[in-house]
Design a protein around this motif. Structure first.
Motif, mmCIF file in Angstrom:
data_model
loop_
_atom_site.group_PDB
_atom_site.id
_atom_site.type_symbol
_atom_site.label_atom_id
_atom_site.label_comp_id
_atom_site.label_asym_id
_atom_site.label_seq_id
_atom_site.Cartn_x
_atom_site.Cartn_y
_atom_site.Cartn_z
ATOM 1 N N VAL A 1 15.985 106.015 84.585
ATOM 2 C CA VAL A 1 14.968 107.054 84.679
ATOM 3 C C VAL A 1 15.232 108.085 83.588
ATOM 4 N N ASN A 2 14.180 108.431 82.882
ATOM 5 C CA ASN A 2 14.261 109.438 81.813
ATOM 6 C C ASN A 2 15.353 109.115 80.797
ATOM 7 N N GLY A 3 15.471 107.816 80.495
ATOM 8 C CA GLY A 3 16.396 107.396 79.461
ATOM 9 C C GLY A 3 17.840 107.251 79.883
ATOM 10 N N GLU A 4 18.124 107.351 81.165
ATOM 11 C CA GLU A 4 19.502 107.271 81.654
ATOM 12 C C GLU A 4 19.539 106.389 82.892
ATOM 13 N N SER A 5 20.681 105.755 83.121
ATOM 14 C CA SER A 5 20.832 104.919 84.309
ATOM 15 C C SER A 5 20.641 105.755 85.575
ATOM 16 N N LEU A 6 20.071 105.157 86.609
ATOM 17 C CA LEU A 6 19.911 105.842 87.890
ATOM 18 C C LEU A 6 21.253 106.345 88.405
ATOM 19 N N THR A 7 21.240 107.483 89.051
ATOM 20 C CA THR A 7 22.433 107.951 89.767
ATOM 21 C C THR A 7 22.407 107.365 91.177
ATOM 22 N N PRO A 8 23.540 107.398 91.881
ATOM 23 C CA PRO A 8 23.552 106.881 93.260
ATOM 24 C C PRO A 8 22.496 107.530 94.150
ATOM 25 N N ASP A 9 22.286 108.828 94.022
ATOM 26 C CA ASP A 9 21.305 109.503 94.882
ATOM 27 C C ASP A 9 19.878 109.103 94.557
ATOM 28 N N HIS A 10 19.643 108.635 93.341
ATOM 29 C CA HIS A 10 18.300 108.196 92.962
ATOM 30 C C HIS A 10 18.120 106.685 93.089
ATOM 31 N N GLY A 11 19.110 106.000 93.692
ATOM 32 C CA GLY A 11 18.898 104.605 94.039
ATOM 33 C C GLY A 11 19.691 103.574 93.286
ATOM 34 N N TYR A 12 20.670 103.980 92.485
ATOM 35 C CA TYR A 12 21.496 103.008 91.767
ATOM 36 C C TYR A 12 22.088 102.010 92.766
ATOM 37 N N PRO A 13 22.042 100.718 92.423
ATOM 38 C CA PRO A 13 21.813 100.089 91.127
ATOM 39 C C PRO A 13 20.346 99.862 90.768
ATOM 40 N N ALA A 14 19.427 99.833 91.736
ATOM 41 C CA ALA A 14 18.019 99.577 91.439
ATOM 42 C C ALA A 14 17.165 100.129 92.571
ATOM 43 N N ARG A 15 15.990 100.581 92.217
ATOM 44 C CA ARG A 15 15.049 101.097 93.209
ATOM 45 C C ARG A 15 13.636 100.676 92.835
#
Length: 420
Positions: free
Chosen positions: A382-396
């Motif tokens: 998201v926005n040029g960077e890998s997702l963080t855990p709170d935003h759903g890493y590894p995939a959402r």
């Protein structure tokens, strides 16, 4: 009892000079428009969950004929749910002073004797009781949900859903009985006009026979109510915008804890810790996405997903509590491409499962039109960077116009052609 001014059943008990047909009619007509908008946006919001698609999406399984309005939720415009739910929540909070003023203005009618003078009067009293109770219930549960305070028994969804139908049925019945009189009062009366002795009995119930001296005009009281609504609007509406306006939303949730800054610095409700997501199970070497469809099952690592064609889409996150973000740039694999990998050239519905072990919406179903949309992604960045855990890493999942809870985070399995 009716003549004892110490009791609320006596007209002389109510001494405010503000009460009267004109004041009540203005408030009533504002609520007539506002509550109609609330009801329509609420129905639209409920339809956004596609509750007739799958039991996992439907939080009111016994709705019966009350679900007649449901339709397949579109993906265009991509901001549809953001605007609809933002209007629903912001308008609901803004109308609170109007509702309270309206209830205050008609409270003498709850104590009038005899309880019913005719069939029409009995119907009006019943509709009024249901209306008052329903309004207090709906606004209270709505505000508590917005504040993430789930102190009421049971799930918010069925409580608010069934309460809305009871409330709106009483609202329609009351409006049919009272709107003609309200319009007539507005045409005939002025703020400072005394009530004529020729007014009908129901209208005279609002006017004190022995009013206290006036300290403010009825127009002044309306300005006061309007000012309260404007203040609530100013401290709520910012939840639907990023930047400085969000800091003015003092009475609305900002999407959980402070998201910080940087590419992943936008709002969330559900953290990885809340969902019970642990680092070992999301480690790139351990995590695999299980994709099942007509031709079988695939297990894909995050590295293998990155080897597939990647696409970008600018989409917001919009929550049922009313808050939303501006468009974020997501990058990942199109859902329809994942469907094609397991034998579905024509994208079907999909059942999505999360690593989350507790709480609502750890599973979600998406319709075929949502899977087919080229902006619907299994996002890795998201926005040029890998997702963080709170935003759903590894995939959402991210789907245009879908409620935030259907954009499943920490995806573990996707079953195409099944919604359970």
């Amino acid at each position: 009892m009716r003549d004892d001014t110490r009791l609320p059943t006596s007209p002389g008990f109510w001494r405010s000079p503000l009460r009267g047909p004109w004041f009540t009619s203005v408030l009533g007509l504002v609520l007539l428009v506002g509550i109609t908008v609330l009801f329509v946006t609420g129905l639209v919001s409920y339809a956004a969950y596609n509750p007739d698609l799958s039991p996992v999406n439907d939080k009111t399984p016994d709705k019966g004929i009350l679900g007649f309005y449901l339709f397949s939720w579109p993906t265009d415009p991509h901001w549809l749910y953001r605007v609809d739910q933002g209007v629903h929540v912001t308008l609901g909070v803004t109308l609170i002073p109007v509702l309270l003023a309206k209830l205050w203005s008609v409270v003498p009618k709850l104590f009038t004797l005899p309880p019913a003078r005719s069939l029409a009067h009995a119907l009006e009293r019943i509709s009024l009781l249901l209306l008052v109770g329903g309004a207090l219930f709906e606004f209270t549960t709505g505000v508590l949900n917005v504040q993430l305070d789930y102190v009421f028994p049971g799930s918010f969804y069925p409580l608010h859903f069934y309460g809305a139908w009871v409330f709106f049925a009483a609202f329609v019945a009351h409006a049919v009985l009272k709107v003609p009189a309200a319009v007539r009062n507005l045409r005939r009366l002025r703020a400072e006009e005394p009530v004529s002795s020729q007014e009908s009995a129901p209208e005279q119930e609002l006017v004190s026979p022995t009013p206290d001296p006036a300290t403010v005009s009825r127009r002044g009281a309306l300005w006061f109510v309007g000012g309260g609504s404007l203040l609530l609007f100013a401290t709520t509406a910012g939840q639907s915008f990023d930047g400085p306006l969000r800091r003015t939303a003092l009475l609305a949730p900002h999407g959980g804890p402070d998201p910080g800054s940087g590419p992943n610095g936008f709002q969330i409700n559900k953290t990885a810790a809340y969902a019970g997501i642990t680092a070992p199970e999301t480690d790139e070497d351990a995590w695999r996405l299980v994709v099942t469809g007509r031709s079988g099952t695939l297990r894909l690592s995050r590295a293998q997903l990155r080897e597939l064609p990647l696409h970008s889409a600018a989409l917001p996150i919009a929550c049922v509590e009313g808050w939303s973000t501006s468009d974020q740039w997501w990058r990942g694999v199109r859902l329809r491409d994942l469907a094609a990998l397991v034998g579905h050239d024509d994208p079907p519905d999909v059942f999505v499962e999360s690593l989350q072990r507790r709480g609502a919406f750890r599973h979600a179903a998406l319709r075929a039109n949502q899977v087919a949309d080229p902006r619907s992604l299994l996002a890795l960045d998201v926005n040029g960077e890998s997702l963080t855990p709170d935003h759903g890493y590894p995939a959402r999942v991210i789907v245009p116009a879908a409620p935030g809870v259907l954009n499943t985070k920490w995806v573990a399995r996707m079953t195409f052609g099944e919604t359970r």
